[in-house]
Design a protein around this motif. Structure first.
Motif, PDB file in Angstrom:
ATOM      1  N   HIS A 233       0.688   7.529   1.633  1.00  0.00           N
ATOM      2  CA  HIS A 233       1.418   6.267   1.658  1.00  0.00           C
ATOM      3  C   HIS A 233       1.985   6.196   0.186  1.00  0.00           C
ATOM      4  N   CYS A 235       4.470   3.395  -2.300  1.00  0.00           N
ATOM      5  CA  CYS A 235       4.982   2.292  -2.248  1.00  0.00           C
ATOM      6  C   CYS A 235       5.306   2.013  -3.638  1.00  0.00           C
ATOM      7  N   ASP A 336       6.132  -1.615   4.657  1.00  0.00           N
ATOM      8  CA  ASP A 336       6.193  -1.173   3.516  1.00  0.00           C
ATOM      9  C   ASP A 336       5.091  -0.840   2.477  1.00  0.00           C
ATOM     10  N   CYS A 337       4.121  -1.637   2.973  1.00  0.00           N
ATOM     11  CA  CYS A 337       2.696  -1.617   2.287  1.00  0.00           C
ATOM     12  C   CYS A 337       1.766  -1.996   3.147  1.00  0.00           C
ATOM     13  N   GLY A 338       0.763  -2.198   2.735  1.00  0.00           N
ATOM     14  CA  GLY A 338      -0.362  -2.958   3.164  1.00  0.00           C
ATOM     15  C   GLY A 338      -0.008  -4.653   3.096  1.00  0.00           C
TER      16      GLY A 338
HETATM   17 ZN   LIG Z   1       1.197   0.220  -0.790  1.00  0.00          ZN
END
Ligand SMILES: [Zn+2]
Length: 381
Positions: A233, A235, A336-338
């Motif tokens: 992941h 970001c 896009d992210c957690g």
């Molecule tokens: Zn993230």
């Protein structure tokens, strides 16, 4: 086959849980009492994520102190810090709103995790009907536990790296053994490594290639068949509705990032000012054959920092545009992210973590619906 869709991992912790963590840090409640509140939050997260229609879910990381520190401490305040660590390590990130997050500091060897991600997964899987994914932290983030310069007496940098690679491999293997369908590795420090922030010394050391090599030492221990289900992941950070490296041009990161031999990538994109340019870069730099696995690009179609809920039509249109540049068989979608990588996060732009949770589930539902719509339009169902 429809376009795959997967979340990154975290959800905001309910206010009740954030208060319980503070009470635990203050010695007002016991670990058992905290666990009861964590159990409730996990159950709620799983049930509500399953209700969005998502094909794969997570427990929202409700038991983790953060995406980066879960192996090392029970809470962000440092309660239950693992052996051979002190609380005063370097900043891993300074965010654009001025706040920062700090890592512990390694004081001696050997380096060992105190908690593995599978410890959470084992509990979550009993609460879930759908398949679960699990996020784990990258070795490159934990590399920053070792002092930037010099060596720890009696514990060389190379000894530490060997221990680190072993622990990360174990973290991933235990997730699969506990029943995870997929495991994604959080690599937020990759983009930050392209920045040079004078207030945060490690960012000026051009460490990206070192990070990539270190992460590949872990990935190379897995077979191509295993790596199909191991992701990375990327970001620009996400904490308190703020980021740490959104100003870094993806063109600086992506050619290196795709050198990692992972089978899929969860890529922040919804909040990029010029998405089409990034889709094109993904098409150019992602590889059809990364030591035996194709690299699937899961594009971010949801921005967890912004309370506005994207519509399924917007999600669909992003995918259709991306499909001009990325082969559809190597295309997926993600957030896009957690939604809240750190346990203590009041989600200021959302008003409260409880409101942010409600919004997160609506956003996930939009991602799922929009991805289905695009799959139909592309004739993939
Ligand atoms: Zn993230």
């Amino acid at each position: 086959m429809p376009i795959p869709t997967e979340n990154v991992g975290s959800l905001p912790r309910p206010m009740k849980l954030q208060e319980a963590i503070a009470d635990y840090d203050a010695g007002k409640i016991t670990k058992e009492e905290l666990k009861t509140v964590q159990d409730e939050a996990c159950k709620d997260s799983i049930e509500r994520m399953e209700a969005t229609g998502a094909p794969i879910i997570s427990d929202g990381e409700q038991r983790a102190s953060s995406f980066a520190t879960y192996p090392l401490a029970d809470t962000l305040a440092g309660t239950g810090l693992a052996d051979n660590l002190a609380g005063d390590g370097q900043y891993f990130a300074i965010f654009t709103d001025g706040h920062h997050r700090q890592l512990p500091r390694l004081t001696a060897g050997p380096f060992r995790y105190k908690t593995y991600a599978a410890d959470y997964l084992t509990k979550a899987i009993k609460m879930a009907e759908k398949p679960l994914k699990q996020a784990v932290i990258a070795p490159s983030m934990l590399y920053l536990l070792y002092p930037l310069d010099g060596e720890i007496e009696g514990y060389t940098r190379e000894q530490f790296m060997e221990d680190l690679v072993n622990e990360c491999e174990k973290d991933i293997r235990q997730c699969f053994a506990a029943g995870a369908q997929r495991v994604s590795i959080d690599f937020t420090e990759g983009r930050l490594a392209c920045r040079n922030d004078p207030n945060n010394p490690w960012t000026g050391r051009k460490m990206l290639e070192q990070f990539i090599d270190l992460n590949n030492r872990v990935l190379d221990r897995f077979t191509p068949e295993e790596r199909k289900n191991i992701g990375i992941h990327t970001c620009p950070g996400g904490d308190c509705d703020s980021t740490h490296s959104a100003d870094v041009d993806y063109a600086e990161l992506l050619p290196s990032m795709f050198k990692m031999n992972a089978g899929y990538f969860l890529i922040q994109l919804a909040s990029e000012p010029d998405k089409e340019r990034v889709y094109k870069l993904l098409g150019e730099h992602s590889r059809e054959d990364a030591n035996g696995v194709p690299q699937i690009c899961f594009i971010g179609v949801i921005n967890p920092q912004n309370p506005r809920v994207e519509t399924p039509e917007e999600v669909r249109d992003d995918i259709l545009l991306a499909s001009k540049y990325i082969p559809v068989e190597r295309l997926g979608t993600t957030d896009d992210c957690g939604f809240s990588p750190f346990s203590i996060d009041v989600k200021p732009k959302h008003g409260s973590p409880d409101v942010a949770r409600d919004i997160a589930f609506q956003k996930i539902e939009s991602r799922v619906k929009g991805t289905q719509m695009a799959s139909e339009q592309l004739g993939l169902n």
